[in-house]
Design a protein around this motif. Structure first.
Motif, short mmCIF file in Angstrom:
data_model
loop_
_atom_site.label_atom_id
_atom_site.label_comp_id
_atom_site.label_asym_id
_atom_site.label_seq_id
_atom_site.Cartn_x
_atom_site.Cartn_y
_atom_site.Cartn_z
N LYS A 267 0.84 -1.19 0.00
CA LYS A 267 0.00 0.00 0.00
C LYS A 267 0.88 1.24 0.00
CE LYS A 267 -2.44 1.14 3.68
NZ LYS A 267 -3.55 1.18 4.68
N THR A 268 0.57 2.18 -0.88
CA THR A 268 1.31 3.44 -0.95
C THR A 268 0.32 4.56 -1.23
OG1 THR A 268 3.16 4.58 -2.02
CG2 THR A 268 1.85 3.12 -3.39
N THR A 269 0.83 5.76 -1.48
CA THR A 269 -0.04 6.90 -1.75
C THR A 269 0.42 7.64 -2.99
OG1 THR A 269 1.28 8.29 -0.27
CG2 THR A 269 -0.68 7.24 0.67
N VAL A 270 -0.51 8.39 -3.56
CA VAL A 270 -0.22 9.20 -4.74
C VAL A 270 0.46 10.49 -4.30
CG1 VAL A 270 -1.23 10.45 -6.69
CG2 VAL A 270 -2.18 8.23 -5.98
N SER A 271 1.60 10.80 -4.93
CA SER A 271 2.32 12.03 -4.63
C SER A 271 2.03 13.12 -5.66
CB SER A 271 3.83 11.79 -4.58
OG SER A 271 4.15 10.88 -3.56
N SER A 272 1.83 12.71 -6.92
CA SER A 272 1.60 13.69 -7.98
C SER A 272 1.05 12.97 -9.21
CB SER A 272 2.91 14.41 -8.34
OG SER A 272 2.71 15.37 -9.35
N ILE A 273 0.38 13.74 -10.07
CA ILE A 273 -0.06 13.25 -11.38
C ILE A 273 0.75 13.99 -12.42
CG2 ILE A 273 -2.00 12.89 -12.94
CD1 ILE A 273 -2.32 11.42 -10.33
N ARG A 274 1.64 13.27 -13.09
CA ARG A 274 2.49 13.87 -14.11
C ARG A 274 1.81 13.79 -15.47
NH1 ARG A 274 5.86 16.76 -11.01
NH2 ARG A 274 6.77 15.48 -9.36
N THR A 275 1.66 14.91 -16.14
CA THR A 275 0.85 14.96 -17.36
C THR A 275 1.65 14.90 -18.64
OG1 THR A 275 0.87 17.38 -17.24
CG2 THR A 275 -0.99 16.24 -16.23
N GLY A 276 2.89 14.52 -18.58
CA GLY A 276 3.67 14.37 -19.80
C GLY A 276 4.93 15.19 -19.75
N GLY A 277 5.10 16.09 -20.70
CA GLY A 277 6.30 16.90 -20.76
C GLY A 277 7.46 16.09 -21.28
N ASP A 278 8.63 16.28 -20.70
CA ASP A 278 9.83 15.61 -21.20
C ASP A 278 9.83 14.12 -20.89
OD1 ASP A 278 10.10 15.88 -18.51
OD2 ASP A 278 12.15 16.65 -18.55
N ARG A 279 8.91 13.64 -20.03
CA ARG A 279 8.86 12.20 -19.75
C ARG A 279 8.03 11.45 -20.79
NH1 ARG A 279 11.10 11.00 -14.98
NH2 ARG A 279 10.23 8.91 -15.03
N LYS A 280 7.39 12.19 -21.71
CA LYS A 280 6.74 11.64 -22.90
C LYS A 280 5.54 10.73 -22.60
CE LYS A 280 10.80 11.79 -25.93
NZ LYS A 280 11.63 12.58 -25.04
N ARG A 281 5.08 10.70 -21.39
CA ARG A 281 3.89 9.92 -21.08
C ARG A 281 3.29 10.41 -19.77
NH1 ARG A 281 7.94 5.52 -20.26
NH2 ARG A 281 8.50 5.56 -18.04
N ARG A 282 2.01 10.16 -19.62
CA ARG A 282 1.32 10.52 -18.39
C ARG A 282 1.65 9.48 -17.32
NH1 ARG A 282 -3.35 13.53 -17.02
NH2 ARG A 282 -4.60 12.61 -15.34
N GLU A 283 2.04 9.95 -16.14
CA GLU A 283 2.46 9.03 -15.08
C GLU A 283 1.84 9.43 -13.75
OE1 GLU A 283 6.87 7.44 -16.35
OE2 GLU A 283 6.73 9.39 -15.36
N VAL A 284 1.72 8.43 -12.87
CA VAL A 284 1.29 8.64 -11.50
C VAL A 284 2.53 8.51 -10.63
CG1 VAL A 284 -0.18 7.87 -9.62
CG2 VAL A 284 -0.98 7.68 -11.99
N GLN A 285 2.87 9.58 -9.92
CA GLN A 285 4.02 9.52 -9.01
C GLN A 285 3.56 8.98 -7.67
OE1 GLN A 285 6.49 13.06 -8.71
NE2 GLN A 285 6.94 12.60 -6.56
N LEU A 286 4.30 7.99 -7.17
CA LEU A 286 3.95 7.31 -5.92
C LEU A 286 4.96 7.65 -4.83
CD1 LEU A 286 3.18 3.78 -7.42
CD2 LEU A 286 1.57 5.65 -7.01
#
Length: 337
Positions: A267-286
């Motif tokens: 079990k962990t928690t969401v730290s941020s919702i990354r919407t793309g940019g230089d990482r080239k994909r939408r990601e969920v930061q944990l």
């Protein structure tokens, strides 16, 4: 250098170091004389070029949040303490006067006799609800129910590639009967690809597999396990309702078989919702929760919907990432076309 006197003419003579006990000629009277023994010159102790100080500080170092107290001058009057002492004395006097007045008033006040009392009304009992009262159900906030937990565990698979150098492994999950989503970097090794269902249980099965579709940029791959009995499939949801601090669950096989064959749920928690940019994909930061070997495994919300696919982390930090569910949906739609 030491000074001696000639025993014949009493002339004072300066003698060089190391000549004690030798016979010399007096330069004044030209008579021979024996020099007395001379004391050895004191030894010179060499001093180091630098001596580091290890002096004990006069006071221990203070913490950053501690303020330095203002010094109180010797012989000066601390008017703050005087004011506090006077206030305390005045307050004590008021309390004493109040107690005396209360005692005097209590004595002069007539106490009504029991004969003057009227009937004492009895309090009516509280109304009771009609019918059978059901006890409140015990709830545990943030806890995934057992049915969802068992379903996701069955649908999560151990992905293994046997290579000439050994075994490379990761995680994955069924999205359709026989079809498994995982990471591209998990299967991007030459060797024999296998998937293990219900690993570490009496129902464990190992199946040969092949890659059907992959996207290195999104780091996703679709694998087919030929003839596999699918114990369950997972629904890929979205991240629209996901917020920072929301609890999520990572399913997979961290560190492969080094820690055992059973699945691990973290079990962990969401730290941020990354919407793309230089990482080239939408990601969920944990906020942590992933290890090497979790790659490709599902990250779900408390209802069991897949909100991401475990993919990467910064080592020695709690900054971990999952590919957002929307990216997985787009990836699967491209395969179906």
């Amino acid at each position: 250098m030491p000074v001696v006197h000639c025993p014949t003419c009493r002339q004072a003579l300066t003698v060089g170091d190391g000549l004690g006990g030798t016979v010399v000629t007096c330069p004044a009277c030209q008579q021979p004389m024996t020099l007395p023994p001379m004391p050895a010159a004191p030894a010179v102790v060499a001093q180091p070029d630098f001596v580091e100080s290890f002096a004990v500080p006069s006071r221990p170092p203070r913490r950053e949040y501690e303020a330095d107290p203002a010094p109180l001058r010797v012989g000066s009057t601390n008017w703050t303490l005087v004011a506090l002492g006077g206030g305390a004395a005045a307050l004590l006097g008021m309390v004493v006067v109040g107690v005396v007045v209360w005692v005097l008033v209590g004595r002069t006040t007539a106490t009504p006799s029991t004969k003057d009392k009227g009937p004492v009304a009895k309090s009516a009992p509280a109304p009771q609800p009609k019918g059978k009262v059901e006890p409140l159900a015990a709830t545990t906030p943030g806890r995934m129910d057992d049915a969802n937990l068992a379903r996701i565990k069955k649908a999560t698979v151990y992905v293994r590639i046997r290579t000439a150098k050994g075994v490379s492994s990761g995680s994955g999950f069924f999205v359709e009967p026989g079809l498994i989503v995982t990471n591209h970097h998990v299967i991007n090794h030459p060797g024999r690809l296998e998937v293990v269902t219900q690993s570490g249980t009496v129902e464990t099965r190992t199946y040969p597999a092949r890659v059907l579709f992959q996207d290195a940029t999104k780091d996703l791959a679709l694998v087919e396990a030929a003839g596999a009995t699918t114990p369950g499939v997972l629904q890929v949801g979205d991240t629209t309702a996901l917020r920072e601090t929301h609890e999520v669950y990572a399913f997979g096989f961290p560190l492969g078989e080094r820690v055992g064959q059973e699945i691990t749920v973290t079990k962990t928690t969401v730290s941020s919702i990354r919407t793309g940019g230089d990482r080239k994909r939408r990601e969920v930061q944990l906020n942590g929760g992933l290890e090497h070997g979790n790659s490709g495994g599902p990250v779900t919300d408390v209802t069991g919907r897949v909100v991401g696919v475990a993919v990467s982390k910064f080592d020695n930090t709690s900054v971990h990432f999952a590919i957002a569910a929307e990216e997985v949906t787009q990836f699967l739609a491209r395969y179906e076309r």
